[in-house]
Enzyme design. Structure first.
Site, PDB file in Angstrom:
ATOM      1  N   LEU A   1      11.457 -20.379  -4.840  1.00  0.00           N
ATOM      2  CA  LEU A   1      10.425 -19.550  -4.203  1.00  0.00           C
ATOM      3  C   LEU A   1       9.173 -19.641  -5.057  1.00  0.00           C
ATOM      4  CD1 LEU A   1       9.576 -17.095  -2.246  1.00  0.00           C
ATOM      5  CD2 LEU A   1      10.322 -15.598  -4.097  1.00  0.00           C
TER       6      LEU A   1
ATOM      7  N   GLU B   1     -11.597  -4.528  -5.997  1.00  0.00           N
ATOM      8  CA  GLU B   1     -12.068  -3.143  -5.897  1.00  0.00           C
ATOM      9  C   GLU B   1     -11.250  -2.198  -6.785  1.00  0.00           C
ATOM     10  OE1 GLU B   1     -11.496  -5.077  -3.147  1.00  0.00           O
ATOM     11  OE2 GLU B   1     -13.617  -5.456  -2.714  1.00  0.00           O
TER      12      GLU B   1
ATOM     13  N   ARG C   1      -5.722  -2.167   8.142  1.00  0.00           N
ATOM     14  CA  ARG C   1      -6.877  -2.858   7.546  1.00  0.00           C
ATOM     15  C   ARG C   1      -6.421  -4.082   6.774  1.00  0.00           C
ATOM     16  NH1 ARG C   1      -8.073   2.325   6.149  1.00  0.00           N
ATOM     17  NH2 ARG C   1      -7.145   2.062   4.094  1.00  0.00           N
TER      18      ARG C   1
ATOM     19  N   HIS D   1       3.524   3.405  -8.785  1.00  0.00           N
ATOM     20  CA  HIS D   1       3.377   1.969  -9.094  1.00  0.00           C
ATOM     21  C   HIS D   1       4.671   1.437  -9.712  1.00  0.00           C
ATOM     22  CE1 HIS D   1      -0.705   2.312  -7.914  1.00  0.00           C
ATOM     23  NE2 HIS D   1      -1.133   2.956  -8.981  1.00  0.00           N
TER      24      HIS D   1
ATOM     25  N   ASP E   1       0.827  -1.204   0.000  1.00  0.00           N
ATOM     26  CA  ASP E   1       0.000   0.000   0.000  1.00  0.00           C
ATOM     27  C   ASP E   1       0.866   1.260   0.000  1.00  0.00           C
ATOM     28  OD1 ASP E   1      -2.290   1.511   0.058  1.00  0.00           O
ATOM     29  OD2 ASP E   1      -2.623   1.272   2.208  1.00  0.00           O
TER      30      ASP E   1
ATOM     31  N   GLY F   1       0.483   5.485  -4.387  1.00  0.00           N
ATOM     32  CA  GLY F   1      -0.092   6.780  -4.796  1.00  0.00           C
ATOM     33  C   GLY F   1       0.444   7.905  -3.926  1.00  0.00           C
ATOM     34  N   ARG F   2       0.472   7.675  -2.601  1.00  0.00           N
ATOM     35  CA  ARG F   2       0.945   8.715  -1.684  1.00  0.00           C
ATOM     36  C   ARG F   2       2.438   8.961  -1.856  1.00  0.00           C
ATOM     37  NH1 ARG F   2      -1.750   6.012   3.301  1.00  0.00           N
ATOM     38  NH2 ARG F   2      -2.004   4.412   1.701  1.00  0.00           N
TER      39      ARG F   2
ATOM     40  N   TRP G   1     -10.661  -2.313  -9.783  1.00  0.00           N
ATOM     41  CA  TRP G   1     -11.301  -2.070 -11.088  1.00  0.00           C
ATOM     42  C   TRP G   1     -12.071  -0.755 -11.081  1.00  0.00           C
ATOM     43  CZ3 TRP G   1      -9.424  -4.648 -14.909  1.00  0.00           C
ATOM     44  CH2 TRP G   1      -9.071  -5.991 -14.784  1.00  0.00           C
TER      45      TRP G   1
HETATM   46  C1  FPP Z   1      -1.385   0.310  -3.577  1.00  0.00           C
HETATM   47  O1  FPP Z   1      -0.996   1.636  -3.656  1.00  0.00           O
HETATM   48  C2  FPP Z   1      -0.871  -0.498  -4.643  1.00  0.00           C
HETATM   49  C3  FPP Z   1      -1.597  -1.005  -5.698  1.00  0.00           C
HETATM   50  C4  FPP Z   1      -3.022  -0.760  -5.905  1.00  0.00           C
HETATM   51  C5  FPP Z   1      -1.016  -1.833  -6.720  1.00  0.00           C
HETATM   52  C6  FPP Z   1       0.219  -2.562  -6.371  1.00  0.00           C
HETATM   53  C7  FPP Z   1       1.057  -2.584  -7.562  1.00  0.00           C
HETATM   54  C8  FPP Z   1       2.388  -2.534  -7.589  1.00  0.00           C
HETATM   55  C9  FPP Z   1       3.253  -2.586  -6.401  1.00  0.00           C
HETATM   56  C10 FPP Z   1       3.144  -2.404  -8.836  1.00  0.00           C
HETATM   57  C11 FPP Z   1       3.031  -3.505  -9.769  1.00  0.00           C
HETATM   58  C12 FPP Z   1       3.041  -4.841  -9.194  1.00  0.00           C
HETATM   59  C13 FPP Z   1       3.589  -5.850  -9.808  1.00  0.00           C
HETATM   60  C14 FPP Z   1       3.456  -7.223  -9.270  1.00  0.00           C
HETATM   61  C15 FPP Z   1       4.327  -5.624 -11.032  1.00  0.00           C
HETATM   62  P1  FPP Z   1      -2.140   2.712  -3.785  1.00  0.00           P
HETATM   63  O2  FPP Z   1      -2.227   3.100  -5.212  1.00  0.00           O
HETATM   64  O3  FPP Z   1      -3.405   2.220  -3.179  1.00  0.00           O
HETATM   65  O4  FPP Z   1      -1.529   3.874  -2.928  1.00  0.00           O
HETATM   66  P2  FPP Z   1      -2.325   4.967  -2.096  1.00  0.00           P
HETATM   67  O5  FPP Z   1      -3.093   4.244  -1.038  1.00  0.00           O
HETATM   68  O6  FPP Z   1      -1.220   5.809  -1.555  1.00  0.00           O
HETATM   69  O7  FPP Z   1      -3.193   5.714  -3.062  1.00  0.00           O
END
Ligand code: FPP
Length: 236
Positions: free
Chosen positions: A127, A63, A190, A33, A16, A19-20, A65
């Site tokens: 792994l 979610e 969470r 990402h 998680d 984005g932040r 999507w």
């Molecule tokens: C949460 O950060 C992360 C995701 C929704 C996607 C996770 C994806 C990656 C780590 C990159 C690609 C993965 C692979 C396996 C190549 P968020 O966008 O919810 O962050 P925020 O809560 O700060 O908005």
């Protein structure tokens, strides 16, 4: 970290904060990402180093999507690129790839890449990297219930035959050990519809850092915390 009998067999991670992480730097979310994908590489290497058998990553939830179409597209493109680049690495490092979730909802290109790499790495043993994609635990559990109900209706099983073991065999994670350690980054407390059945006895470690900043040393620290906890499985 010295090898230890207490190393978790299975680590599951809610990645998680991408984005932040990007917002803090004035960058678009997709850059968060992208940086997060680098953490994925480093953490899977660290798991091999530690002797962890399974690493399950929450890469895209049911979610997710509902995010703006351009962000969903950027995530799928990143996943495609990751799979193409990672394929060589999986061969070299003897990593088996698996996926859980509603894979049929992924774009065709992503699905094909995924299924071919899963088939190609099926015998790898250093792994098992499990990507949770279009994954939601409630969806997984209701699908398992549906499949058991269909078998009961067809007379293949009796309602009384359904126990935890049979139920678990209908989940996407059938055959995998349950996670021993669940890590969530970015400080949120969470579970967010992740592996609800499988984390019954998992130790939970919440880390403040955003996922793109979560690297090898942070994983070692989370494993150290896991080792220090006394695990009782409900007994005294
Ligand atoms: C949460 O950060 C992360 C995701 C929704 C996607 C996770 C994806 C990656 C780590 C990159 C690609 C993965 C692979 C396996 C190549 P968020 O966008 O919810 O962050 P925020 O809560 O700060 O908005």
């Amino acid at each position: 970290m010295p090898a230890s009998a207490d190393i978790p067999r299975h680590i599951a991670i809610i990645m998680d904060g991408n984005g932040r992480w990007a917002a803090e730097r004035g960058l678009p979310r997709r850059e968060g990402h992208r940086a997060g994908a680098e953490s994925v590489r480093e953490i899977s290497d660290a798991c091999i180093e530690l002797g962890v058998e399974y690493l399950t990553l929450y890469a895209f939830s049911s979610e997710n999507w509902n995010r703006p179409a351009h962000e969903v597209r950027a995530l799928m493109e990143l996943l495609d690129r990751f799979l193409v680049e990672k394929a060589k690495d999986l061969r070299k490092k003897n990593i088996r790839l698996l996926a859980i979730g509603q894979i049929e909802r992924l774009p065709e290109k992503t699905r094909k890449l995924l299924t071919s790499i899963i088939a190609e790495t099926a015998n790898h043993s250093a792994l098992t990297l499990v990507l949770a994609l279009s994954y939601g635990a409630r969806e997984e559990i209701t699908a398992a219930a549906r499949s058991l109900a269909a078998d009961a209706a067809a007379g293949k099983i009796q309602a009384a035959d359904i126990d935890a073991q049979l139920f678990a065999s209908r989940l996407d994670t059938a055959g995998m050990p349950d996670p021993d350690l669940l890590v969530r980054t970015s400080g949120e407390m969470r579970i967010s519809n992740f592996l609800l059945w499988q984390i019954s006895y998992a130790e939970i470690v919440i880390v403040k850092k955003f996922w793109p900043d979560f690297r090898r040393n942070d994983l070692l620290q989370a494993v150290r915390e896991y080792e220090q906890r006394h695990r009782r499985f409900g007994a005294l």
